[in-house]
Design a protein around this motif. Structure first.
Motif: not given
Length: 681
Positions: A121, A193-194, A196, A260, A583
């Protein structure tokens, strides 16, 4: 000589003047056309598209910080913006999992996913990370804690009782326990967890004769009113298995979007043999008929954001197969995204570049893909002698730099494209019955807006969902035979709304209580969970039955049933909070003085934050003192699982849950909930 030159000479007219004038006009037209083409190519080159690699967890790539740094550098130099990284290979984890054992390749318990996300990121352009999780293929690990070691009854077997399908040992998605475990694995990543995206692989059966797990067969017979063992090619039993795979994808998709919505849900889908020329031909193709993976149906329903068909074909040997499959995939996107998966390990570098051109080209109907996904980061190309090359720098370089292979396809860096916005909302829920909160399988569910009726049935865990429901008012009817129909009014106010509606037919209202949010899980609290209801300000400490397969974790939304007769309560996961996890941060908690915990305002189960100094150690943790008093902090699981230690005099912050049923005590949420503070900060 260019064809234009020959054409001009062959077409000379009546005079040199006419020819010169005509030639000037022709050259002007040529250069205008060339300039327009150049601008078009430049514009296309600047369009946002996925440029990504699949990277397996078996080969070097995420086993250390150094490997991750090298991989991110290679992807950045190749002008890539995406990475589909395998983090669960065979029921193991390259991240801190609530449910699964660490990967063998990771004895140091390095959180590879967290470090990868940090580095990817920070790249320019950002490299999107999609967590690649093998779904059904989990065999190959015999350590304690592995899903098939702990639950061999989840295994998919053939009609002859064989477990190994010549590919891998697999779980059977039509077994309720296997479905629930796998669903939780995906959501564990999505909530902590962030990432994608989360990515399905091996989301299928391995062979048309597999799927005869005894529990699955019993549920099939119960749902259809049949007895005995069906034939492997029985159309009704084939559809049962196909529906089981689809139901797992739907369940993961609906819950992911609830917590999310920016996470992309994708799948590596099967494309074996020659590509179909029509949808009817697709219904006889290997993905649909051989492994019961209806990925075109998933795209049409809207339970995938991105389809990643594995079009692994040698460009020289099977070019027709390749072209037919990419055409079918482009023409069956259903307003979702398509990223073409290329098997670069089967091809020379020039053939890979040719296939990238094919992937970018429109179909005969004018439909395009949204990017390219190369398999794999490790297996880069086929050499002239037929051997597979690994980590060949020539391949990475050929993607972005001019050289012996001509102009590069990724000449200019671009951002990855955004997800398609939702075209409707989601209606979801569970249908559970009797004091044990057993799932009602194949209960009919309908959604009616006064003009059109949508219908579905519950899966083997009692779950149902409708996707892409346009905004409006609806009547939701659930028909849980033999109980009476239950009808409710549902409103989808806007695109992206998620409405959750559970029903518990046949269960006495005084025996069931929901929804409760888990604030501390039983794997950390010696067999109990702490539950909290923010609306009523009530909390509970509930023992968990020893035969519960998986631990509950903070943020789980559960229903609790009390069977009576001195039997322990039954706890069933029915949802996941969108306000808990790494997250999605926990609710902010103000610091509370120790003296206040003695008041009725702080019942068992209420989340709390405290700051103070470690006064002394206890057998299970330590005593925390602030300016108003002392309270015991339980640290048994912290010492057991994380080798936590504290020293008298240390200043700490503790975030956890109040427990007054064991004497006044605070149990930390998890290993990150005890922080050392420095004086003055």
């Amino acid at each position: 000589m260019p064809r234009g030159g020959n054409g001009h000479r062959d077409g000379k007219g009546a005079s040199d003047q006419d020819d010169e004038t005509g030639g000037i006009r022709t050259m002007r037209a040529f250069w205008f056309a060339a300039a327009a083409a150049l601008l078009t190519c430049s514009a296309l080159a600047q369009e946002r598209e996925y440029r990504a690699f699949w990277a397996e967890g078996f080969n070097a790539g995420i086993h250390s910080r150094e490997q991750i740094d090298r991989m991110i550098q290679r992807l950045t130099e190749a002008h890539c913006n995406g990475l589909w990284q395998q983090v669960r290979k065979r029921g193991d984890a390259h991240y801190r999992s609530t449910y699964e054992i660490w990967a063998r390749e990771n004895p140091q318990h390095f959180d590879a996913l967290a470090y990868l996300l940090e580095k990817a990121h920070a790249a320019s352009p950002k490299i999107h990370v999609h967590a690649w999780i093998n779904t059904c293929a989990v065999g190959g690990d015999t350590r304690p804690g592995h899903i098939l070691v702990e639950h061999p009854e989840y295994t998919s077997i053939s009609d002859e009782g064989v477990a190994f399908d010549n590919e891998a040992m697999k779980i059977d998605p039509a077994h309720p326990g296997a479905n629930d475990w796998t669903f939780r694995v995906y959501l564990d990543v999505a909530r902590h967890y962030p990432v994608d995206g989360i990515h399905f692989d091996f989301v299928r059966y391995g062979h048309p004769r597999w799927g005869f797990n005894p529990v699955s067969v019993a549920l099939f017979n119960q749902a259809t009113g049949r007895t005995g063992k069906p034939a492997w090619d029985d159309p009704e039993f084939q559809q049962w298995r196909r529906d089981a795979v689809t139901a797992l994808v739907r369940k993961v998709y609906a819950h992911t979007k609830a917590i999310a919505p920016d996470i992309a849900v994708s799948a590596a889908t099967i494309a074996w043999g020659n590509g179909p020329g029509s949808y009817d031909e697709y219904l006889t193709s290997p993905p649909y008929c051989r492994v019961y993976q209806d990925w075109a149906g998933w795209m049409r329903e809207g339970i995938l954001d991105i389809n990643c068909p594995m079009l692994y074909f040698s460009n020289t040997r099977y070019r027709e197969f390749w072209l037919n499959w990419i055409a079918f995939a482009k023409d069956h996107k259903y307003d979702r995204q398509l990223v073409i998966g290329q098997g670069i390990w089967l091809n020379s570098i020039p053939d890979t570049l040719q296939q990238i051109q094919d992937s970018r080209a429109p179909s005969a109907k004018g439909n395009r893909a949204d990017g390219i996904l190369l398999y794999s980061y490790a297996g880069t190309n086929r050499a002239e002698d037929g051997s597979e090359q690994q980590y060949n720098p020539d391949l990475y370089r050929a993607l972005s730099q001019p050289g012996p292979y001509g102009d590069p396809p990724f000449a200019t860096p671009v951002e990855a494209p955004p997800l398609k916005p939702p075209s409707g909302g989601i209606v979801k829920g569970f249908v559970l019955t009797d004091p044990w909160l057993a799932p009602m399988v194949r209960a009919e569910v309908s959604l009616w807006d006064g003009r059109e009726r949508r219908q579905t049935v519950t899966d083997v865990t009692g779950f149902y969902a409708f996707i892409d429901v346009p905004p409006g008012r609806y009547t939701l009817t659930i028909s849980p035979k033999p109980f009476r129909d239950q009808t409710s009014q549902i409103i989808i106010a806007r695109e992206g709304d998620v409405v959750t509606h559970h029903v518990f037919p046949g269960t006495a209202s005084n025996r069931i209580s929901y929804p409760w949010m888990v604030v501390a899980g039983n794997d950390r609290c010696d067999g109990v969970v702490y539950l909290w209801d923010a609306k009523t300000g009530q909390g509970r400490r509930v023992p968990v039955r020893p035969d519960t397969p998986l631990p509950f974790q903070p943020g789980d939304i559960v229903a609790v049933s009390y069977p009576g007769g001195g039997l322990p309560p039954v706890i069933r996961l029915i949802d996941i909070s969108a306000q808990w996890g790494r997250r999605l941060p926990r609710p902010e908690l103000a610091v509370t003085p120790a003296a206040k915990l003695h008041s009725p305002e702080w019942p068992t189960g209420r989340p709390v934050c405290m700051e103070g100094r470690v006064e002394r150690l206890t057998p299970d943790g330590f005593m925390l003192r602030d300016g108003s008093g002392t309270v015991e902090v339980s640290g048994r699981y912290l010492k057991r699982d994380f080798r936590f230690s504290a020293s008298p005099g240390e200043r700490v912050r503790v975030r956890g849950v109040v427990d007054k049923e064991s004497g006044l005590m605070v149990t930390p949420f998890d290993h990150q909930a005890v922080e050392e503070l420095h004086d003055g900060g």
